[in-house]
Scaffold this active site. Sequence first.
Site, PDB file in Angstrom:
ATOM      1  N   GLY A 112       0.809  -1.224   0.000  1.00 58.68           N
ATOM      2  CA  GLY A 112       0.000   0.000   0.000  1.00 58.68           C
ATOM      3  C   GLY A 112       0.838   1.268   0.000  1.00 58.68           C
ATOM      4  N   TYR A 148      -9.513  -5.080  10.464  1.00 57.69           N
ATOM      5  CA  TYR A 148      -8.813  -5.371  11.720  1.00 57.69           C
ATOM      6  C   TYR A 148      -9.293  -6.658  12.392  1.00 57.69           C
ATOM      7  CZ  TYR A 148      -6.498  -0.773  12.013  1.00 57.69           C
ATOM      8  OH  TYR A 148      -5.707   0.326  11.806  1.00 57.69           O
ATOM      9  N   HIS A 161       1.145   9.391  13.999  1.00 51.60           N
ATOM     10  CA  HIS A 161       2.520   9.651  13.585  1.00 51.60           C
ATOM     11  C   HIS A 161       2.998  11.040  13.977  1.00 51.60           C
ATOM     12  CE1 HIS A 161       0.613  11.598  10.056  1.00 51.60           C
ATOM     13  NE2 HIS A 161       1.751  12.261   9.925  1.00 51.60           N
ATOM     14  N   LEU A 194       3.000  12.117  16.912  1.00 51.75           N
ATOM     15  CA  LEU A 194       3.739  11.922  18.163  1.00 51.75           C
ATOM     16  C   LEU A 194       5.178  11.484  17.906  1.00 51.75           C
ATOM     17  CD1 LEU A 194       1.023  10.271  20.431  1.00 51.75           C
ATOM     18  CD2 LEU A 194       1.786  12.648  20.390  1.00 51.75           C
ATOM     19  N   GLY A 195       5.480  11.085  16.669  1.00 50.76           N
ATOM     20  CA  GLY A 195       6.849  10.743  16.312  1.00 50.76           C
ATOM     21  C   GLY A 195       7.598  11.915  15.704  1.00 50.76           C
ATOM     22  N   HIS A 198      -4.284  14.241  15.650  1.00 48.43           N
ATOM     23  CA  HIS A 198      -3.002  14.951  15.678  1.00 48.43           C
ATOM     24  C   HIS A 198      -3.051  16.203  16.554  1.00 48.43           C
ATOM     25  CE1 HIS A 198      -2.209  12.208  12.526  1.00 48.43           C
ATOM     26  NE2 HIS A 198      -2.565  12.960  11.502  1.00 48.43           N
ATOM     27  N   LYS A 225      -7.138  21.677   3.772  1.00 46.06           N
ATOM     28  CA  LYS A 225      -6.497  21.335   2.510  1.00 46.06           C
ATOM     29  C   LYS A 225      -6.678  22.492   1.517  1.00 46.06           C
ATOM     30  CE  LYS A 225      -6.533  16.311   2.751  1.00 46.06           C
ATOM     31  NZ  LYS A 225      -5.067  16.256   2.704  1.00 46.06           N
TER      32      LYS A 225
END
Length: 802
Positions: A46, A160, A215, A217-218, A278, A371
């Site tokens: 993907g 899931y 992401h 948080l990274g 986020h 956007k």
Amino acid sequence: MLAEPSNWPPGMWKMLTVAMCVALLGCLQAQELQGHVSIILLGATGDLAKKYLWQGLFQLYLDEAGRGHSFSFHGAALTAPKRGQELMAKALESLSCPKDMEPSHCAEHKDQFLQLSRYHQLKTAEDYQALNKDIEAQFQPAGLQEAGRIFYFSVPPFAYADIARNINSSCRPGPGAWLRVVLEKPFGHDHLSAQQLATELGSFFQEEEMYRVDHYLGKQAVAQILPFRDQNRKALDGLWNRHHVERVEIIMKETVDAEGRTSFYEEYGVIRDVLQNHLTEILTLVAMELPHSVSSVEAVLRHKLRLFQALRGLQRASAVVGQYQAYNEQVRRELQKLDSFHSLTPTFAGVLVHIDNLRWEGVPFILMSGKALDERVGYARILFKNQACCVQSEKHWAATQSQCLPRQVVFHIGHGDLGSPAVLVSRNLFRPSLPSGWKEVEGPPGLRLFGSPLSSYYAYSPVQERDAYSILLSHIYHGRKDSFITTENLLASWGFWTPLLESLAHTAPRLYPGGAENGHLLDFEFSSGRLFFSQQQPEQLVPGPGSAPMPSDFQVLRAKYRESPLVSAWSEELISKLATDIEATAVQAVRRFGQFHLALSGGSSPVALFQQLATAHYGFPWAHTHLWLADERCVPLSDPESNFQSLQAHLLQHVRVPYLNIHPMPVHLQQRLCAEEDQGAQLYAREISTLVANSSFDLVLLGMGADGHTASLFPQSPTGLDGEQLVVLTTSPSQPYRRMSLSLPLINRAKKVAVLVMGRMKREITTLVSRVGHEPKKWPISGVLPHSGQLVWYMDYDAFLG
């Protein structure tokens, strides 16, 4: 150093030394081969895998190979083996090494990584069983122990459950090895779906096994927020609060539109895509109370959850939404919709958040994302109040000394004019301390950020920039959970955002052309807890025929309902009208009698009213107002289920009502709840008779339940519908069953009764009650008719028109 014993044969000491070295080398080798780690990437072909995840896994291999574990990497997808292998091989072609690595070393490591990577088709239970055998074949023949397995779910959430079931039944590691399951957002669509997904996954995995990725948080600037606050506690302790902070902005702007992703965007929109996760995570990191140790995952989570409890509930007036003009055409083309299709999905949103605690009361937190905007940038900006007045002219102001210059702390997440992650602190605030791995930078001359030249900041950036996914994959490998979303955290966030999302479901967003052409069209302002666009919508951008109506397209409707006055409008206008009417009644009562006695019902409908009264009615005579409860659940007053607790959270803590003028119902006496022998109902009745002239409230606010109940007077519990009692104990059909309520005869003594009915769920009972006569035993609300006062119904269009 040990001396060689004199009685040993010649050379014995040398032989012993060699043997010890060999043994030590063996121990080191054994340590190097302490276990095998298998990493399985589901959705290996993907977009996310191709853009970020394979590169992140390669970086993990570069960092950890030879440091204690052996590795194997398994890409998996639904694609057939041959085609899947081709797609995966193409994705792996773009792997790159750090700039400072020798090309020969890079090629060697890349070749090793490719040899350790294999593709699997996973469609059936047998496929998972085969995968498990292949994983075991990577370490068992070599006599290695298994350290653990990482399953990365880079797949849509609807997949899931089946994947989790198969992993749980066929692919769990053996005893002594760990399992880590990595989940990508979206984690649900609202609070209910998130709860259902969490419950489903919880039936297969333990909480400590699940790593939900946000992401952001990274990202290095975001990950620096708590350490920055911790290392600069001394400087920030007196500044990081409502007395010094003017506002906080948490922003993520994009120049790209949703082309190619409209199927996802139609389901989620910008609030679910960016703000709910986020930006909310950044909000918690900025605003939470600092635990004693920011490295304690449990303590950080505990303080985050406390912050969620302090967030003031959002309403439709808390947000503005927009949609770029080309979006509808993209949706029609990509999703094959009819030409008449018109989407209400927002691609831009600004939201005003307030935190009702001592540190942040009154400070606006502005969350914004969109956007097709004019630039790509992300940041969290804390702007401090400027209360200085400088006598000398601006040309004499020194960046490190003048208090007249803007004072701010900015966590610059990336992109924008600066182009990289950074932490900026105005030089007239303090010189910050940052951990190793960050360096002070100067930046290009002439660069201005947030209204000031870069030279007016202490500016720091990472010594080495790293991709967010590389950082998060390293944390997963090492079992660090501080950068991931727990189930509690997730549900708290959805609990906060879901009411706003529901209120915006039928709101037509403002159209904007996109990019630089937006001009000031999306600029917004805030006042009295409300957000609104600064400019009127230009006529050429108004949606055409068939578009959803705006609330402002409808005036407040005045009519009759059950022979009494009816006020009907969209919920926002209705609450505003009701709040204004209550204030007018209060002012008149205080002018005539010196005080105003107001009885309020519980439930969810009055919450928006409480917030409106707290934030937009500064002329309300609170000092002369007595607040009573029309009903209460038999729970402690501090319980979240308590009507008084809702009143306290949404109104009382924001207005100045004298303590002696607040009258909660005495449901908790003698450490018992609503015990008949404690006579709590009689006690409240005596208090009303003592303080309220003729026991006639100036205004009673009621609601109407879907079964026709009002206050806590229920059809199947006839207590309180007639007789002499002023206050009664009743039984509810739902928990908590025991209630205390004003009786119908007492309610009907009021000078004015307002009945607030909101929501589509009330449409059926609204229609039914409009047709029945005076039948309080069947429909208690039908018995509300003040003897010498006025009854007014307030219904929103959803309840009145469906």
